[in-house]
Design an enzyme around this catalytic site. Structure first.
Site, short mmCIF file in Angstrom:
data_model
loop_
_atom_site.label_atom_id
_atom_site.label_comp_id
_atom_site.label_asym_id
_atom_site.label_seq_id
_atom_site.Cartn_x
_atom_site.Cartn_y
_atom_site.Cartn_z
CB SER C 44 -50.56 6.62 17.75
OG SER C 44 -49.42 6.11 18.40
N GLY C 71 -50.77 2.49 9.53
CA GLY C 71 -50.81 3.87 9.04
C GLY C 71 -51.55 4.80 9.96
CB CYS C 127 -45.71 7.11 13.27
SG CYS C 127 -45.71 8.83 13.76
CG ASN C 187 -42.88 2.39 16.93
OD1 ASN C 187 -43.42 1.46 16.36
ND2 ASN C 187 -43.50 3.54 17.20
CB THR C 188 -42.33 -1.72 14.22
OG1 THR C 188 -42.72 -0.52 13.56
CG2 THR C 188 -43.49 -2.19 15.07
N GLY C 212 -42.76 -8.15 17.58
CA GLY C 212 -42.82 -9.49 18.13
C GLY C 212 -41.45 -10.10 18.32
N GLY C 238 -40.97 -4.56 22.88
CA GLY C 238 -40.53 -5.30 21.70
C GLY C 238 -40.38 -6.77 21.98
N GLY C 260 -47.29 -6.14 23.25
CA GLY C 260 -48.20 -5.91 22.14
C GLY C 260 -48.48 -7.18 21.37
C1 LIG Z 1 -50.60 -3.68 14.60
C2 LIG Z 1 -49.67 -2.74 15.28
C3 LIG Z 1 -50.04 -1.42 15.47
C4 LIG Z 1 -49.19 -0.52 16.12
N1 LIG Z 1 -49.58 0.76 16.30
C5 LIG Z 1 -48.77 1.63 16.97
C6 LIG Z 1 -49.16 2.95 17.22
O1 LIG Z 1 -50.25 3.39 16.85
N2 LIG Z 1 -48.32 3.75 17.91
C7 LIG Z 1 -47.11 3.33 18.37
O2 LIG Z 1 -46.39 4.08 19.00
N3 LIG Z 1 -46.70 2.07 18.15
C8 LIG Z 1 -47.51 1.21 17.46
N4 LIG Z 1 -47.09 -0.08 17.23
C9 LIG Z 1 -45.81 -0.51 17.77
C10 LIG Z 1 -46.00 -1.19 19.12
O3 LIG Z 1 -46.52 -0.31 20.08
C11 LIG Z 1 -44.68 -1.75 19.66
O4 LIG Z 1 -43.74 -0.71 19.75
C12 LIG Z 1 -44.11 -2.82 18.78
O5 LIG Z 1 -45.14 -3.63 18.26
C13 LIG Z 1 -43.12 -3.72 19.53
O6 LIG Z 1 -43.70 -4.36 20.60
P1 LIG Z 1 -44.25 -5.88 20.50
O7 LIG Z 1 -43.18 -6.68 19.90
O8 LIG Z 1 -44.59 -6.28 21.91
O9 LIG Z 1 -45.46 -5.83 19.63
C14 LIG Z 1 -47.93 -0.97 16.57
C15 LIG Z 1 -47.56 -2.29 16.35
C16 LIG Z 1 -48.40 -3.17 15.72
C17 LIG Z 1 -47.95 -4.58 15.50
#
Ligand SMILES: Cc1cc2nc3c(=O)[nH]c(=O)nc-3n(C[C@H](O)[C@H](O)[C@H](O)COP(=O)(O)O)c2cc1C
Ligand SMILES: Cc1cc2nc3c(=O)[nH]c(=O)nc-3n(C[C@H](O)[C@H](O)[C@H](O)COP(=O)(O)OP(=O)(O)OC[C@H]3O[C@@H](n4cnc5c(N)ncnc54)[C@H](O)[C@@H]3O)c2cc1C
Ligand SMILES: Cc1cc2nc3c(=O)[nH]c(=O)nc-3n(C[C@H](O)[C@H](O)[C@H](O)COP(=O)(O)OP(=O)(O)OC[C@H]3O[C@@H](n4cnc5c(N)ncnc54)[C@H](O)[C@@H]3O)c2cc1C
Ligand SMILES: Cc1cc2nc3c(=O)[nH]c(=O)nc-3n(C[C@H](O)[C@H](O)[C@H](O)COP(=O)(O)O)c2cc1C
Ligand code: FES
Ligand code: FES
Lengths: 307, 284, 307, 284
Positions: C44, C71, C127, C187-188, C212, C238, C260
């Site tokens: 981002s 952040g 975020c 997102n997380t 994850g 996700g 991710g």
């Molecule tokens: C280290 C890290 C950094 C991330 N940075 C961003 C970000 O900058 N912008 C965003 O929209 N999501 C960000 N996410 C969220 C991921 O894009 C994604 O939505 C989330 O990790 C779930 O997917 P996953 O389980 O495949 O990782 C971040 C996640 C992680 C773990």
């Protein structure tokens, strides 16, 4: 070292059986107490018998993480009173988890539970399947419900919180204002599993609630946030499977914890955790587990990112 | 630790055992479990998901390489739908769960298996393992009539030096007329006092039958292992539906096989079970 | 078999790199495309350089489950344009994830991204750390933001959804009304880990986002719910770590997926998943992965519990 | 698969190596990791969390039973705080991460290690392992002055039949005067053409130094392994901060050790790195 007090409830161990696990028969609950739990919470009991959703309604997704949609199966309060009577004889500290179809039906079930010897009630306002599912996501409804029940009962009232909301603190504060004596955080997270061979959701109800290891870090965050705003005690619940998980809840702000899913490993786990908690306290030089509550809040965090 | 995930597998083979009972074979290697997939032992069960219908417990009736078998009586909605499935259709498997029958220390022990209805399924599996381990045994199978006798072909192929098959039917259409428990009594009363000390009984079938087996064994002080059934939701010790009063023993986790000591301590044995709401109801 | 189309975007594989992973340098993103991804999403990007939170900011909690509080560290859009130019040369389909301090600052960053050759933008309204964290939990703000950006841009606009809300469908529908071309879910999840030896939260920021394996069943549920109400495509995100997880997203209603956290295993995972997806489609007799989208909705579920 | 969780451990021992550098020992068995805790190899690193301050990468400088060592130069906020810690204080460990130095096939190969500053840490670990495996090697250590020479006691105990130690300081206060790269050239030019074919160089230290080592090795066509450093956030291949253009190689996952082929393909080597925002900046 492990004695805790939640409102007027004095427990010999901070480990409480979570609602929905082995909580239908007095015999199982007696076993849990014998294993070392400070109290047990019953399966959520409603005004009438209910079979809930068909199977499959509980299975594992990742090691130690389960999904369930039991759908509040329960024999109904009138039937359950037999078990409560049995427990009264054996002096088992039981918290009756309950739900109703309306606020008044909640009250009726709660009164019956109190009369049958419950040492506290836990209001399940977080069941996604019940007709009252709207309560746990609405601060006003939560406030009204708790207030009504509070007026009717003399035993402590716990409120079990739904984590699937934008602001859990808002709901919890409404419960506190309504007179709740403690909150339990958290119930399960809405989730779903689809089988790629048959291409259908596996749970008969389709979606269900996630419990166990995966939700522990989410629960810790909720308890941490709740501790910042609540005066009443918090009972941590979600993914406790070792003494470490329990300690984490205390450090985040909990006064006691509940354990559920991890019992698939066997109920001796409770005995083990009690022992490990004692050892931890000794190693760290504490005299009582209550000293741990909220300690993580003493550390300053980085609030603003660096530029 | 047991993996309690649900894995779908294709049905590989279906065999009609008798009018209302079919054996289904599926390949457990396809579960693709990473580790802890243990070879099931006689007495253990799996939860069988019939997609779109229900998920119910079924004893494992045989294991052969990666192939597991269950033998299912059509008694209601789920088993009925299961009976309609064909080779290649998917079912979901969770388990194997529960404890299992334990063998006497001594292979020269006198062993009697008392089977009723689909309770014959785990006992056939047990009998096969006993043969492999050179135990001698007598298998008493009770049924309503000749048509309900199970696994006849299979059983006839057992090595007769080690095994004896006793059949009985309510109407006398096959084997002895009368109940399997009567045959059990007959056999026991013929056992010498010395032999009685190393006699072991195993049973699985309708609970009223098993209760009678228990009474007989108690009378003669013979150790019994009985495989019980209760309503099961989770199969893995969480929901509490299968608890037996007053000790709270769980059929899915502490059982399904219980020994005489445990059976003796059960107020519910032969009398009460719980329905799907958790309410205690009498056993019919 | 694996080609998909999201709005006007045609991708050779439904696997898209999620934002925040290896998405700062054109060289890494080129590598991801070479491994077989259909597109990449940048980290981002905001209006100015930002270091984010101090370390520890990323670590594993359970096998395949991570927590992070980066952040929104990023070099700023003006710096990032160098990387975008580089990617344009190599014809890499890049979706620029972005955020702003105000709605207008979002718009400025988005315009710069479009001019530098982004094939789509992904609005990060989820975020938890940004000043705009309130957008993703508020349907009105979401609507206004999307509408403003839509007016300014001609490339497709994706909206990345925050799962930490009472109703994700409400926010998604607001985005759709505002003109979003697709949504990315999820997102997380807000979470926290406390170390029991030092008794402090481990992340420098205290809390962070869970990603994850653990969040996969939660994400599936969200996509399933979104599919029921949205007309625009859904990109599932996700916990994808195998072709099965990806298929599950399609069956729930996704048109593409993002990956991710699982890349900690190595980026060859993308090549493997593409191959496994192809095999699955052949085995099941499908000609295109698009046929799978939403298939799980064909099955009737038990809506009402038994009594 | 590597476990990327953070485990806190007590510092067991602290040794002051020189004015600004300390070695910390901690017991990795206390991690209580169930399985995949592998014994780290020379070249691998861990992320070290100093509670309340920061988390930074540190090479492993030694392993001995369950005890791991890191050797830390006090250069800024985090390392400064780390230097203030005492035995019994907790630090967090994540890793071990990254690839590692690979050994020549033949133990009779001619091996030269070129170390600068705290880059000596992984090379000392490498040297120890080489000794164990009966390799011959020369270790060139460069420092500003005598006071900055590292591990002198340790190195003097190495078996001199297998190892040769060459020291050089900028001011000539210990060993040769001048840079380690000058010593490397001197040694290489003395090697016979035949021997040159089985000569291998390993280096870790300031990147400008390593770049010069690389140039020398290229000139003589000697295979090099260099352990690089970049800003690291995650340490496990997720954040992308440590990517090196134009191939996008990750120092934390594809490295930190790179061979001549990889180094040759790096536009950034010796020139650019990224800061914590992800912005590319020149290497000073
Ligand atoms: C280290 C890290 C950094 C991330 N940075 C961003 C970000 O900058 N912008 C965003 O929209 N999501 C960000 N996410 C969220 C991921 O894009 C994604 O939505 C989330 O990790 C779930 O997917 P996953 O389980 O495949 O990782 C971040 C996640 C992680 C773990
Ligand atoms: C440990 C164990 C092993 C079993 N092994 C076998 C076997 O090898 N072969 C076989 O044919 N049957 C076996 N059963 C019984 C089998 O589970 C039931 O016949 C089946 O559940 C009936 O389901 P239904 O939907 O067809 O019938 P329904 O019409 O739903 O019910 C008929 C009866 O089946 C029983 N039943 C239904 N649902 C459940 C449930 N979730 N758990 C337990 N009992 C249930 C109840 O007694 C009920 O009254 C076993 C049961 C248990 C507990
Ligand atoms: C693979 C690897 C192995 C290393 N091994 C050692 C070692 O064995 N001994 C040793 O003393 N040092 C080692 N370092 C360098 C060490 O990480 C830095 O000295 C340390 O991070 C400085 O942190 P600080 O807060 O004290 O200094 P700061 O004032 O924060 O920064 C000083 C300099 O340290 C570096 N640095 C800071 N943070 C990071 C970070 N997160 N990742 C990478 N570099 C950073 C930057 O170059 C920065 O300019 C290694 C670095 C890497 C990448
Ligand atoms: C099978 C099952 C049944 C449950 N039934 C109830 C219930 O009836 N009432 C309730 O408040 N919570 C119920 N829960 C939620 C648990 O009490 C608990 O909040 C949740 O499982 C998280 O704790 P755990 O991770 O220790 O299991 C149930 C959970 C499971 C897995
Ligand atoms: S079936 Fe759930 S505890 Fe036995
Ligand atoms: S440090 Fe994050 S990818 Fe290398």
């Amino acid at each position: 070292m492990l004695e805790v007090k939640i409102s007027r409830l004095e427990l010999s161990s901070p480990i409480i059986l979570a609602s929905g696990f082995l909580g239908i028969s007095s015999s199982s609950m007696k076993r849990i107490i014998n294993a070392g739990a400070g109290a047990v919470t019953s399966k959520s009991i409603g005004p009438k018998p209910r079979k809930g959703y068909k199977n499959p309604s509980i299975f594992e997704i990742l090691p130690g993480t389960f999904i369930n949609s039991v759908g509040l199966a329960n024999p109904g309060i009138d039937e359950f009173i037999n078990e409560l009577n049995e427990m009264k004889i054996h002096n088992i500290p039981i918290i009756v988890s309950l739900f109703g179809e309306t606020i008044d039906s909640y009250r009726k079930v709660a009164l019956k539970a109190e009369n049958a010897g419950a040492c506290a009630v836990e209001l399940n306002i977080s069941c996604p399947h019940a007709e009252v599912s709207s309560i746990g996501i609405n601060p006003d409804l939560t406030y009204s419900l708790v207030k009504k029940i509070k007026k009717a009962l003399s035993i402590p009232i716990f409120v079990k919180l739904n984590p699937n909301v934008t602001s859990i603190t808002e709901i919890a504060q409404a419960a506190e204002r309504g007179g709740a004596d403690a909150v339990v955080a958290i119930n399960t997270l809405a989730a779903m599993v689809i089988d790629i061979n048959t291409k259908r959701p596996i749970l008969s109800h389709g979606s269900g609630g996630l419990s166990g290891k995966s939700i522990h870090p989410i629960a810790i965050k909720k308890v941490y946030d709740l501790y910042k705003v609540l005066k009443i005690p918090i009972i941590g619940c979600g993914g406790v499977s070792s003494y470490k998980d329990a300690i984490e809840f205390f450090l985040a702000g909990a006064t006691a914890i509940q354990i559920g899913t991890a019992l698939y490993q066997g109920i001796e786990l409770i005995t083990q955790i009690n022992e490990d908690l004692n050892n931890y306290l000794k190693r760290m030089g504490y005299e009582s587990i209550t000293e741990l509550t909220g300690v993580s809040h003493n550390f300053k965090l980085q609030e603003v990112p660096d530029f | 630790m047991i993996d309690s995930s649900i894995k779908t597998v294709e049905i590989k083979n279906i065999k009609e055992e008798c009018k209302n009972i079919k054996t289904f074979t599926f390949n457990s290697e396809r579960f693709e479990m990473k580790s802890n997939l243990q070879k099931p032992k006689p007495g253990q069960f799996v939860m069988i998901w019939v997609p779109g219908v229900d998920e119910v417990p079924m004893s494992i009736s045989g294991v052969d390489d990666g192939n597991w078998k269950i033998t299912v009586k059509n008694v209601g909605e789920c088993t009925n739908k299961l009976h309609e499935l064909e080779v290649g259709d998917y079912i979901g498997i969770k388990g194997p769960y529960g404890n299992y029958f334990s063998f006497p220390d001594n292979t020269s022990a006198k062993i009697i298996l008392v089977a009723g209805g689909f309770g014959t399924a785990p006992l056939k599996f047990l009998a096969k393992e006993m043969l492999k381990n050179k135990y001698n045994f007598t298998l008493i199978q009770g049924a309503r009539n000749q048509e309900d006798i199970l696994f006849l072909e299979d059983l006839e192929q057992f090595d007769q030096n080690y095994s004896e098959m006793v059949f009985c039917t309510d109407d006398g259409s096959f084997g002895y007329e009368g109940f399997s428990t009567q045959q059990l009594e007959k056999i026991i009363t013929k056992i010498s006092i010395k032999e009685m000390k190393t006699t072991y009984v195993y049973t699985c079938g309708p609970e009223k039958m098993m209760y009678r087996v228990f009474e007989i064994c108690e009378q003669f002080d013979i150790p019994l292992q009985a495989s019980l059934e209760r309503m099961m939701r989770c199969g893995c010790g969480l929901c509490g539906l299968c608890a037996i009063d007053p000790l709270g023993l769980l059929v899915c986790k502490d059982g399904p096989v219980f020994d005489s000591n445990q059976l003796r301590a059960m107020d519910d044995f032969g009398k009460f079970k719980r329905d799907f709401t958790g309410k205690k109801i009498p056993i019919d």
